[in-house]
Design a protein around this motif. Sequence first.
Motif, mmCIF file in Angstrom:
data_model
loop_
_atom_site.group_PDB
_atom_site.id
_atom_site.type_symbol
_atom_site.label_atom_id
_atom_site.label_comp_id
_atom_site.label_asym_id
_atom_site.label_seq_id
_atom_site.Cartn_x
_atom_site.Cartn_y
_atom_site.Cartn_z
ATOM 1 N N ILE A 1 2.718 -1.426 26.064
ATOM 2 C CA ILE A 1 2.172 -2.467 25.569
ATOM 3 C C ILE A 1 1.382 -2.035 24.161
ATOM 4 O O ILE A 1 1.411 -2.589 23.085
ATOM 5 C CB ILE A 1 1.370 -3.465 26.243
ATOM 6 N N CYS A 2 0.646 -0.887 24.530
ATOM 7 C CA CYS A 2 -0.349 -0.248 23.364
ATOM 8 C C CYS A 2 0.505 0.419 22.246
ATOM 9 O O CYS A 2 0.353 -0.111 21.238
ATOM 10 C CB CYS A 2 -1.057 0.575 24.106
ATOM 11 N N TRP A 3 1.652 1.059 22.573
ATOM 12 C CA TRP A 3 2.564 1.596 21.598
ATOM 13 C C TRP A 3 3.083 0.476 20.931
ATOM 14 O O TRP A 3 3.180 0.732 19.551
ATOM 15 C CB TRP A 3 3.554 2.393 22.475
ATOM 16 N N LEU A 4 3.867 -0.552 21.400
ATOM 17 C CA LEU A 4 4.588 -1.382 20.636
ATOM 18 C C LEU A 4 3.421 -2.316 19.716
ATOM 19 O O LEU A 4 3.877 -2.599 18.631
ATOM 20 C CB LEU A 4 5.235 -2.530 21.534
ATOM 21 N N SER A 5 2.458 -2.463 20.340
ATOM 22 C CA SER A 5 1.358 -3.211 19.525
ATOM 23 C C SER A 5 1.108 -2.617 18.322
ATOM 24 O O SER A 5 0.931 -3.194 17.156
ATOM 25 C CB SER A 5 0.227 -3.520 20.369
ATOM 26 N N LEU A 6 0.638 -1.400 18.566
ATOM 27 C CA LEU A 6 0.119 -0.456 17.358
ATOM 28 C C LEU A 6 1.314 -0.122 16.338
ATOM 29 O O LEU A 6 1.333 -0.147 15.071
ATOM 30 C CB LEU A 6 -0.444 1.041 17.857
ATOM 31 N N ALA A 7 2.648 -0.080 16.925
ATOM 32 C CA ALA A 7 3.826 0.189 16.053
ATOM 33 C C ALA A 7 3.902 -1.094 15.210
ATOM 34 O O ALA A 7 4.421 -0.817 13.932
ATOM 35 C CB ALA A 7 5.161 0.396 17.051
ATOM 36 N N SER A 8 3.574 -2.363 15.570
ATOM 37 C CA SER A 8 3.851 -3.593 14.801
ATOM 38 C C SER A 8 3.117 -3.571 13.635
ATOM 39 O O SER A 8 3.269 -4.156 12.558
ATOM 40 C CB SER A 8 3.573 -4.684 15.779
ATOM 41 N N TRP A 9 1.864 -2.726 13.655
ATOM 42 C CA TRP A 9 0.960 -2.792 12.523
ATOM 43 C C TRP A 9 1.703 -1.970 11.425
ATOM 44 O O TRP A 9 1.277 -2.028 10.383
ATOM 45 C CB TRP A 9 -0.435 -2.320 13.054
ATOM 46 N N VAL A 10 2.223 -0.578 12.167
ATOM 47 C CA VAL A 10 2.832 0.124 10.995
ATOM 48 C C VAL A 10 4.089 -0.509 10.370
ATOM 49 O O VAL A 10 4.253 -0.440 9.270
ATOM 50 C CB VAL A 10 3.476 1.393 11.846
ATOM 51 N N TYR A 11 4.709 -1.223 11.123
ATOM 52 C CA TYR A 11 5.716 -2.176 10.463
ATOM 53 C C TYR A 11 5.308 -3.025 9.534
ATOM 54 O O TYR A 11 5.965 -3.403 8.579
ATOM 55 C CB TYR A 11 6.668 -2.733 11.613
ATOM 56 N N ALA A 12 4.335 -3.827 9.894
ATOM 57 C CA ALA A 12 3.540 -4.898 8.935
ATOM 58 C C ALA A 12 3.109 -4.095 7.648
ATOM 59 O O ALA A 12 3.490 -4.685 6.476
ATOM 60 C CB ALA A 12 2.386 -5.157 9.587
ATOM 61 N N GLY A 13 2.831 -2.777 7.686
ATOM 62 C CA GLY A 13 2.367 -2.053 6.334
ATOM 63 C C GLY A 13 3.738 -1.900 5.857
ATOM 64 O O GLY A 13 3.581 -1.942 4.393
ATOM 65 N N ALA A 14 4.720 -1.390 6.597
ATOM 66 C CA ALA A 14 5.926 -1.103 5.728
ATOM 67 C C ALA A 14 6.459 -2.423 5.065
ATOM 68 O O ALA A 14 7.185 -2.107 3.832
ATOM 69 C CB ALA A 14 6.888 -0.600 6.738
ATOM 70 N N PHE A 15 6.305 -3.644 5.907
ATOM 71 C CA PHE A 15 6.800 -4.671 5.083
ATOM 72 C C PHE A 15 5.814 -4.899 3.867
ATOM 73 O O PHE A 15 6.513 -5.510 2.764
ATOM 74 C CB PHE A 15 6.629 -5.837 6.018
ATOM 75 N N LEU A 16 4.641 -4.722 4.059
ATOM 76 C CA LEU A 16 3.777 -5.145 2.799
ATOM 77 C C LEU A 16 4.101 -4.275 1.603
ATOM 78 O O LEU A 16 4.194 -4.675 0.379
ATOM 79 C CB LEU A 16 2.311 -4.733 3.271
ATOM 80 N N LYS A 17 4.623 -3.076 1.942
ATOM 81 C CA LYS A 17 4.998 -1.922 0.705
ATOM 82 C C LYS A 17 6.288 -2.541 0.090
ATOM 83 O O LYS A 17 6.469 -2.322 -1.000
ATOM 84 C CB LYS A 17 5.007 -0.542 1.331
ATOM 85 N N ARG A 18 7.089 -3.029 1.076
ATOM 86 C CA ARG A 18 8.416 -3.211 0.522
ATOM 87 C C ARG A 18 8.291 -4.487 -0.453
ATOM 88 O O ARG A 18 9.253 -4.332 -1.416
ATOM 89 C CB ARG A 18 9.413 -3.380 1.778
ATOM 90 N N TYR A 19 7.608 -5.376 0.005
ATOM 91 C CA TYR A 19 7.653 -6.846 -0.816
ATOM 92 C C TYR A 19 6.602 -7.118 -1.750
ATOM 93 O O TYR A 19 6.544 -8.021 -2.345
ATOM 94 C CB TYR A 19 7.760 -7.847 0.250
ATOM 95 N N ILE A 20 5.605 -6.227 -1.872
ATOM 96 C CA ILE A 20 4.542 -6.370 -2.733
ATOM 97 C C ILE A 20 4.685 -5.121 -3.826
ATOM 98 O O ILE A 20 4.730 -4.040 -3.704
ATOM 99 C CB ILE A 20 3.407 -6.334 -2.033
ATOM 100 N N HIS A 21 5.150 -5.905 -5.010
ATOM 101 C CA HIS A 21 5.489 -4.704 -6.107
ATOM 102 C C HIS A 21 4.397 -4.651 -7.271
ATOM 103 O O HIS A 21 4.341 -3.882 -8.046
ATOM 104 C CB HIS A 21 6.785 -5.184 -6.715
ATOM 105 N N ARG A 22 3.242 -5.322 -6.989
ATOM 106 C CA ARG A 22 2.201 -5.174 -8.073
ATOM 107 C C ARG A 22 0.893 -4.287 -7.731
ATOM 108 O O ARG A 22 0.491 -4.490 -6.445
ATOM 109 C CB ARG A 22 1.478 -6.598 -8.348
ATOM 110 N N PRO A 23 1.002 -3.103 -8.260
ATOM 111 C CA PRO A 23 -0.211 -2.318 -7.761
ATOM 112 C C PRO A 23 -1.490 -2.796 -7.503
ATOM 113 O O PRO A 23 -2.252 -2.527 -6.405
ATOM 114 C CB PRO A 23 -0.199 -1.353 -8.950
ATOM 115 N N PHE A 24 -2.054 -3.729 -8.266
ATOM 116 C CA PHE A 24 -3.273 -4.344 -8.051
ATOM 117 C C PHE A 24 -3.369 -4.819 -6.913
ATOM 118 O O PHE A 24 -4.392 -5.150 -6.302
ATOM 119 C CB PHE A 24 -3.511 -5.531 -9.075
#
Length: 201
Positions: free
Chosen positions: A155-178
């Motif tokens: 449960i802990c591993w999957l929960s923390l991993a979901s935050w990593v994937y949320a960050g990867a999603f953010l990086k992929r779909y936000i293209h403005r450096p600001f």
Amino acid sequence: MSTSLLLPIMLPMSAFALAASISPGPVNIVCLSSGTHYPIAQGLNFVTGATLGFIALFLCIGAGLYSLLNVLPLLEAFLRWAGLLFLLYLSYQLLQHDGRLQERSADNAPGFIAGAVMQWLNPKAWLASAAGIAAYTSGSEPYQLWLFAALYLPICWLSLASWVYAGAFLKRYIHRPFILLTTNRILAGCLAASALFLLFN
């Protein structure tokens, strides 16, 4: 012991583990930041270290480590100040990012050891362990502690991993450096707030 007898114990333990693991805290913030700045594999390496570090802390607290802090106030003070300095260092690292979206070298990413050490310096991990053990285990039934730890691990591993994937999603779909720069500032502020929590609680 049969599954039918364990189920009433396992369900509340699992719900507690999920709530404690997935809710925002210093480790979750670092996982999110790692997903936005580094390869996912590196973020998951941090997640694995943080998970195993937490399980080790959880079992030690179950064995009586938490009560040791009452006997050795210097140990509590050391953990508090070490956690404060570590969180401020991570906050500073986030502030140094310029908002550009290219992936950084994995050499500079927080890794397995950083994840494990961070849990031992994380007040949320100490409180979650102590509260969960007090609520869902009994000294007369030692198997409950091991059962709780076995449930907490995935449960802990999957929960923390979901935050990593949320960050990867953010990086992929936000293209403005600001926007990423603003996100970094917010995350740095959250880490600094966690450090202040350590100082005043």
